[in-house]
Design a protein around this motif. Structure first.
Motif, PDB file in Angstrom:
ATOM      1  N   THR A  78       0.793  -1.228   0.000  1.00 19.53           N
ATOM      2  CA  THR A  78       0.000   0.000   0.000  1.00 19.53           C
ATOM      3  C   THR A  78       0.827   1.281   0.000  1.00 19.53           C
ATOM      4  O   THR A  78       0.249   2.368  -0.076  1.00 19.53           O
ATOM      5  N   VAL A  80      -3.802   7.030  -2.051  1.00 22.08           N
ATOM      6  CA  VAL A  80      -4.105   6.272  -3.268  1.00 22.08           C
ATOM      7  C   VAL A  80      -2.763   5.766  -3.807  1.00 22.08           C
ATOM      8  O   VAL A  80      -2.033   6.507  -4.472  1.00 22.08           O
ATOM      9  N   ASN A 112       0.255   3.534  -5.797  1.00 22.09           N
ATOM     10  CA  ASN A 112       0.546   3.108  -7.172  1.00 22.09           C
ATOM     11  C   ASN A 112      -0.059   4.053  -8.202  1.00 22.09           C
ATOM     12  O   ASN A 112      -0.715   3.643  -9.162  1.00 22.09           O
ATOM     13  N   THR A 113       0.167   5.350  -7.983  1.00 21.38           N
ATOM     14  CA  THR A 113      -0.280   6.377  -8.903  1.00 21.38           C
ATOM     15  C   THR A 113       0.920   7.206  -9.342  1.00 21.38           C
ATOM     16  O   THR A 113       1.956   7.218  -8.677  1.00 21.38           O
ATOM     17  N   GLN A 172      -7.723  10.086 -10.702  1.00 22.10           N
ATOM     18  CA  GLN A 172      -7.021   9.102  -9.868  1.00 22.10           C
ATOM     19  C   GLN A 172      -7.915   8.635  -8.720  1.00 22.10           C
ATOM     20  O   GLN A 172      -7.938   7.448  -8.370  1.00 22.10           O
ATOM     21  N   ASN A 180     -10.720   6.290 -10.152  1.00 25.25           N
ATOM     22  CA  ASN A 180     -10.294   5.043 -10.781  1.00 25.25           C
ATOM     23  C   ASN A 180      -9.530   4.102  -9.859  1.00 25.25           C
ATOM     24  O   ASN A 180      -9.182   2.982 -10.265  1.00 25.25           O
ATOM     25  N   ASN A 181      -9.253   4.528  -8.628  1.00 22.17           N
ATOM     26  CA  ASN A 181      -8.432   3.712  -7.723  1.00 22.17           C
ATOM     27  C   ASN A 181      -9.035   3.676  -6.323  1.00 22.17           C
ATOM     28  O   ASN A 181      -9.745   4.598  -5.923  1.00 22.17           O
ATOM     29  N   PRO A 182      -8.736   2.622  -5.561  1.00 31.77           N
ATOM     30  CA  PRO A 182      -9.202   2.585  -4.170  1.00 31.77           C
ATOM     31  C   PRO A 182      -8.498   3.629  -3.318  1.00 31.77           C
ATOM     32  O   PRO A 182      -7.311   3.919  -3.528  1.00 31.77           O
ATOM     33  N   THR A 195       4.845   7.952  -5.340  1.00 31.37           N
ATOM     34  CA  THR A 195       3.896   7.136  -6.112  1.00 31.37           C
ATOM     35  C   THR A 195       2.611   6.869  -5.327  1.00 31.37           C
ATOM     36  O   THR A 195       1.828   6.005  -5.701  1.00 31.37           O
ATOM     37  N   THR A 196       2.408   7.601  -4.254  1.00 27.99           N
ATOM     38  CA  THR A 196       1.183   7.490  -3.453  1.00 27.99           C
ATOM     39  C   THR A 196       0.544   8.869  -3.350  1.00 27.99           C
ATOM     40  O   THR A 196       1.057   9.752  -2.653  1.00 27.99           O
TER      41      THR A 196
END
Length: 229
Positions: free
Chosen positions: A16, A149, A151-152, A164, A167-169, A187-188
């Motif tokens: 995460t 969020v 892996n963005t 973002q 489209n993402n949890p 990246t988070t």
């Protein structure tokens, strides 16, 4: 640090981009850093109320103390940031070498939310790792919790923050005073939920780099606009 604590932290960070690592510091060190943060906040904090285009005009409503003022104080925070034992422990959790941030204004920053609606809005950071020590925070019902969020990717020219989010949890984390968390900040996508009436939240953020960051071309316009002007 016990093997089980390390395993849980590394797994969380890998999956995460967030790991609770409060166990890395003893209570007496936390108390010294907390006292210093509150002293610096009283003496040097500056109010900021901004929207930053590089993160879809997300808001920054807060007081802060810059790295320059923290460094001039030359106290517990600076010693902690440079501690080889602390950096090694962070590297064990991250699963790779954690390095001093090459850009000094990002080494450490104090932020304080004090008014209804104060927030550190949705954003990414320039470097790979953020270590956040929670000096004070409200009960979760009064806001001030962290949302992420993972892996963005941050496209500064077209950040598309809302896309973002759709489209993402979105992960949300309840925190307590004395907590420390490690965040994969580049990246988070992350924010602090706005605080409610009567609530305050005080943290110190310490930024560290990974080896890959040292060869990146990194501009610092969001950091300079928020913390260095």
């Amino acid at each position: 640090m016990g093997n089980e604590q390390l395993w849980v932290s590394r797994k969380s960070f890998y999956e995460t981009g967030f790991a609770l690592v409060s166990y890395l510091l003893p209570d007496d060190v936390k108390a010294m850093v907390s006292a210093e943060v509150n002293e610096l906040l009283a003496e040097h904090s500056v109010r900021r109320d901004l929207h930053l285009a590089e993160t879809s005009n997300s808001p920054r409503y807060m007081r802060n103390v810059t790295a320059a003022d923290i460094r001039a104080h030359a106290g517990a925070t600076v010693a902690l940031y440079n501690s080889p034992a602390f950096v090694k422990a962070l590297s064990n959790v991250a699963g790779e070498q954690v390095l001093e941030c090459p850009y000094e204004p990002e080494h450490y920053v104090i932020t304080h939310l004090e008014r209804p609606g104060d927030t550190h809005g949705w954003h990414w950071d320039d470097y790979s790792f953020g270590v956040i020590f929670v000096v004070d925070c409200p009960d979760v019902e009064f806001g001030g919790f962290v949302q992420t969020v993972p892996n963005t990717a941050w496209d500064r020219k077209n950040p598309q923050v809302f896309k973002q989010l759709v489209n993402n949890p979105i992960y949300s984390y309840e925190l307590r005073p004395g907590d420390i968390y490690l965040l994969r900040t580049d990246t988070t996508l992350h924010r602090v939920h706005p605080v409610e009436e009567g609530a305050t939240r005080t943290i110190i953020n310490m930024a560290y780099a990974a080896e890959r960051d040292l060869s990146k071309e990194i501009s610092h316009e969001t950091m300079e606009e928020l913390f260095c002007v």
